[in-house]
Design a protein around this motif. Structure first.
Motif, PDB file in Angstrom:
ATOM      1  N   LEU A 304       0.856  -1.184   0.000  1.00 27.40           N
ATOM      2  CA  LEU A 304       0.000   0.000   0.000  1.00 27.40           C
ATOM      3  C   LEU A 304       0.888   1.230   0.000  1.00 27.40           C
ATOM      4  O   LEU A 304       1.932   1.251   0.661  1.00 27.40           O
ATOM      5  N   LYS A 409       8.766  17.164  -0.980  1.00 32.01           N
ATOM      6  CA  LYS A 409       8.962  17.517   0.431  1.00 32.01           C
ATOM      7  C   LYS A 409      10.335  16.975   0.833  1.00 32.01           C
ATOM      8  O   LYS A 409      10.714  15.879   0.430  1.00 32.01           O
ATOM      9  N   ASN A 418       9.247   8.796   9.159  1.00 31.33           N
ATOM     10  CA  ASN A 418       9.550   9.992   8.372  1.00 31.33           C
ATOM     11  C   ASN A 418      10.359  10.981   9.203  1.00 31.33           C
ATOM     12  O   ASN A 418      10.030  11.239  10.361  1.00 31.33           O
TER      13      ASN A 418
HETATM   14  P1  AMP Z   1       3.052   9.063   6.715  1.00 37.46           P
HETATM   15  O1  AMP Z   1       2.132  10.210   6.598  1.00 37.46           O
HETATM   16  O2  AMP Z   1       3.907   9.092   7.925  1.00 37.46           O
HETATM   17  O3  AMP Z   1       2.314   7.769   6.565  1.00 37.46           O
HETATM   18  O4  AMP Z   1       4.111   9.134   5.469  1.00 37.46           O
HETATM   19  C1  AMP Z   1       3.641   9.151   4.145  1.00 37.46           C
HETATM   20  C2  AMP Z   1       4.790   9.155   3.169  1.00 37.46           C
HETATM   21  O5  AMP Z   1       5.538   7.930   3.236  1.00 37.46           O
HETATM   22  C3  AMP Z   1       4.312   9.224   1.722  1.00 37.46           C
HETATM   23  O6  AMP Z   1       4.009  10.537   1.318  1.00 37.46           O
HETATM   24  C4  AMP Z   1       5.484   8.630   0.969  1.00 37.46           C
HETATM   25  O7  AMP Z   1       6.513   9.590   0.772  1.00 37.46           O
HETATM   26  C5  AMP Z   1       5.993   7.550   1.924  1.00 37.46           C
HETATM   27  N1  AMP Z   1       5.402   6.229   1.585  1.00 37.46           N
HETATM   28  C6  AMP Z   1       4.279   5.678   2.073  1.00 37.46           C
HETATM   29  N2  AMP Z   1       4.042   4.470   1.536  1.00 37.46           N
HETATM   30  C7  AMP Z   1       5.045   4.234   0.664  1.00 37.46           C
HETATM   31  C8  AMP Z   1       5.369   3.144  -0.227  1.00 37.46           C
HETATM   32  N3  AMP Z   1       4.610   2.053  -0.308  1.00 37.46           N
HETATM   33  N4  AMP Z   1       6.488   3.273  -0.988  1.00 37.46           N
HETATM   34  C9  AMP Z   1       7.265   4.371  -0.900  1.00 37.46           C
HETATM   35  N5  AMP Z   1       7.030   5.420  -0.087  1.00 37.46           N
HETATM   36  C10 AMP Z   1       5.921   5.366   0.690  1.00 37.46           C
END
Ligand code: AMP
Length: 524
Positions: A304, A409, A418
Motif C-alpha cells: 500500500l 517535500k 519519516n
Molecule cells: P506518513 O504520513 O507518515 O504515513 O508518510 C507518508 C509518506 O511515506 C508518503 O508521502 C510517501 O513519501 C511515503 N510512503 C508511504 N508508503 C510508501 C510506499 N509504499 N512506498 C514508498 N514510499 C511510501
C-alpha cells in the motif's frame, strides 16, 4: 448496514459477535462485547472529567490495551484523540500539546520524564497507564473506575473529528491531520476491501498505533469483525513465533521489518502456511528484499502507498509475480490507484502531465483528511483545487502503475519513520557553535535511508558527537544524524536555498563510508 459513526462498527460487532475475540494482548483476550463495555466506561470517565464533544484527549503510549480503549471511547462519544509519538523529545511533545490543547493526557509510565515537563502547560489531568502514577497523575484503572453508568454519552456527527494524527511537516512545525468519522469509515471499507479481510482473519499488528498504518489496519479488521493480535514491540523472533503459534493470516510491516524477519536464523524452515497477506507500506521496498521475502513467505505480499492524509495505491498479491521482465519492473512500483481513488500526476501549476512524465502525485478519495488542525494555510496548500497534494514525485506507466521517483517535500524515511530535514536542521542550528547546517538522506541497506548532517562550524568548532548529542536533546533520537561532516560553506541555488542535489553528489561517498564502517545502527 449504514454506519453514522465509527462507534457504530463497535456496537454492531458487540451485538452480532459478542463473544468473538476482538483483541489479543499477550495472554489477554478481549471479546467484542468486553471491548465495547470498557470503551463505554472510558468514555463515561472522560465525560465526567469535563471533556465535551470535540475536546481533545492526548495519548502518549505504545500499543497498550488502554490506548485502544481511549480510541474506542472517542469512536463512541465524540471526543478527539490526539496522538503523540512516544519517541519524541520534550520540546517536540510540548509543541504538539500547545497546538492540540488536550484536556487529558494519557501516558505510559515509561514516558513520565517527558510528560512531567507538561505539568502546568494547561493539561488538566494526567492519567498514567501502568506503573505507579506520579504525584501529579492518577492511575488509568482508578480513572476508569470514576465512570458513572448513568452518565449519558454524546453522539458525534459523521463530520466530527475522530483523531488528530500529528506529522512533523516539511516546515518543521507539527501538523495535526484531521481524520473524521466519515474519513475513517471510508478507511474501514478501503482496508477491508483492498486487503480482502474476512471475519475469520487473525491480524498481527505491531507498528505503533499512533501511526495511521496500524490504526487503519485495525479499522479494516474491526469492520470485518476480525481478530486483532497486538504487540507493543518489534521483536523479529517473537513476531515469527506468533505467526506460527496463533495461525496469523494477515500482518503489516515496514520494509525494514520485513528485512529483519528474513534475517532471523532458520526463518525458511518455519511454517507460514496460515499467512494470507503481508502488507508492507510506508517506504520503498528494495526489489531484492521483496524477492527474498516472496521465496520465504510465499505469494503473500501486498503493497500500500499512502500517508496520514489518505490512501493512494495498491500493488495486489497477484501483481507480485516474477514471470517476465515487466513483472519484475512492476515490483518497483507502488501499484495502481486503489478502488475509489482518483490519482493524477501534475506539474507545478497543477496541470495534469502526459503519461510517463514526472510530476507531483495528487489524490482525490473519500479517505483524504479534512485538513490540518488550526492551520488553514497548510490546509489550503495541501488541498487547493480539490486535490490532495502529496509532495511525492512520481510517474505513471501506460497501464496505470505508479513509480515514485523523488519527494518534493524534503523528507528522509529511515526504518519507515519519516524525518523532515528541516526539523533536524533547526535542532542542529540551535547549537551556538554551528554557523549553518544542511541535512540530507542517503541510501542504507538496512534502514532504507540514514540522516547525514553537513555542518559549517564556528570557531571553536564542535565535535560530531557534540552536534549529535545536542540534536538528541531537541528532537527524537531516531531523527539524529548517523553521520556529521564539516564543510566551509554550503552550495546554494540562485533562490538562496541550499542546493541539496549538489550536496548529495558531493557527500554521498562520505555517508556510505560512515554507514558501512559503523554497520547498521541500533534502533533508537
Ligand atoms: P506518513 O504520513 O507518515 O504515513 O508518510 C507518508 C509518506 O511515506 C508518503 O508521502 C510517501 O513519501 C511515503 N510512503 C508511504 N508508503 C510508501 C510506499 N509504499 N512506498 C514508498 N514510499 C511510501
Amino acid at each position: 448496514m449504514e454506519f453514522a459513526t465509527v462507534g457504530d462498527v463497535l456496537r454492531r460487532n458487540a451485538a452480532a459477535h459478542p463473544d468473538k475475540t476482538a483483541f489479543v494482548f499477550g495472554e489477554t483476550r478481549v471479546s467484542f462485547a468486553g471491548h465495547l463495555d470498557r470503551a463505554e466506561q472510558v468514555a463515561r470517565a472522560i465525560a465526567a472529567a469535563g471533556v465535551a464533544l470535540q475536546d481533545r484527549v492526548a495519548v502518549m503510549s505504545r500499543n497498550t490495551r488502554a490506548f485502544m480503549e481511549v480510541y474506542a471511547g472517542a469512536e463512541l462519544s465524540g471526543y478527539i484523540v490526539a496522538t503523540v509519538n512516544f519517541r519524541l523529545a520534550a520540546p517536540e511533545v510540548q509543541r504538539i500539546v500547545s497546538i492540540a490543547r488536550p484536556r487529558i493526557l494519557f501516558y505510559e509510565a515509561a514516558f513520565e520524564p517527558v510528560v512531567e515537563t507538561l505539568v502546568g502547560s494547561g493539561v488538566q489531568l494526567f492519567v498514567a497507564i501502568g506503573g505507579e502514577p506520579a504525584a501529579w497523575a492518577v492511575s488509568y484503572e482508578d480513572f476508569v473506575a470514576t465512570a458513572d453508568p448513568a452518565q449519558p454519552l454524546a453522539s458525534p456527527d459523521i463530520d466530527d473529528i475522530l483523531h488528530l494524527i500529528f506529522t512533523s511537516g516539511s516546515t518543521g512545525t507539527p501538523k495535526g491531520v484531521m481524520r473524521s468519522h466519515r474519513t475513517e469509515l471510508a478507511v474501514c471499507n478501503y482496508f477491508a476491501t483492498e486487503i480482502e479481510m474476512q471475519p475469520e482473519d487473525r491480524l498481527l499488528l505491531m507498528m505503533p498505533v499512533f501511526h495511521v498504518g496500524h490504526r487503519f489496519m485495525q479499522l479494516g479488521g474491526h469492520f470485518r469483525a476480525a481478530e486483532i493480535h497486538v504487540q507493543a514491540d518489534f521483536n523479529p523472533r517473537a513476531i515469527l513465533d506468533t505467526i506460527e503459534r496463533e495461525r496469523i493470516t494477515i500482518t503489516h510491516l515496514a520494509p525494514t521489518m520485513v528485512k529483519a524477519l528474513l534475517d532471523v536464523p532458520g526463518v525458511d524452515a518455519r511454517d507460514f502456511g496460515s499467512l494470507k497477506s503481508i502488507v508492507y507500506s510506508g517506504a520503498p521496498m528494495p526489489v531484492p528484499h521483496l524477492e527474498h521475502g516472496m521465496r520465504v513467505f510465499g505469494d503473500v505480499f501486498l503493497q500500500l502507498y499512502g500517508m496520514s492524509e489518505g490512501s493512494a495505491t495498491t500493488l495486489h498479491r497477484h501483481e507480485h509475480r516474477i514471470r517476465t521482465a515487466q513483472d519484475r519492473q512492476r515490483l518497483a512500483s507502488v501499484g495502481r490507484a486503489s478502488r475509489g481513488v482518483a490519482l493524477r500526476i501534475a506539474d507545478r501549476a497543477d496541470r495534469a502531465v502526459p503519461i510517463g512524465a514526472v510530476g507531483e502525485v495528487q489524490l482525490r478519495a473519500p479517505t483524504i483528511m479534512k485538513g490540518y488542525w488550526n492551520d488553514s494555510e497548510a490546509t489550503v496548500a495541501a488541498l487547493h483545487g480539490g486535490w490532495y497534494h502529496t509532495g511525492d514525485m512520481g510517474r505513471l506507466d501506460e497501464d496505470g502503475y505508479l513509480y515514485l521517483v523523488d519527494r518534493a517535500k524534503d523528507m528522509i524515511i529511515s526504518g519507515g519513520e519519516n524525518i523532515y530535514s528541516r526539523e533536524v536542521e533547526t535542532a542542529i542550528a540551535s547549537h551556538p557553535m554551528v554557523e549553518d547546517v544542511a541535512v540530507i538522506g542517503f541510501p542504507d541497506a538496512y534502514w532504507g535511508e540514514i540522516v547525514l548532517a553537513i555542518v559549517v562550524a564556528r570557531d571553536p568548532a564542535p565535535s560530531a558527537e557534540t552536534v549529535i548529542a545536542h540534536c538528541r536533546s531537541q528532537i527524537a533520537s531516531y531523527k539524529k544524524p548517523r553521520s556529521v561532516v564539516f564543510a566551509t560553506d554550503l552550495p546554494r541555488l540562485a533562490s538562496g536555498k541550499v542546493d541539496k542535489v549538489a550536496l548529495r553528489r558531493a557527500f554521498g561517498r562520505t555517508a556510505d563510508a560512515a554507514a558501512s564502517s559503523g554497520g547498521s545502527p541500533a534502533p533508537a
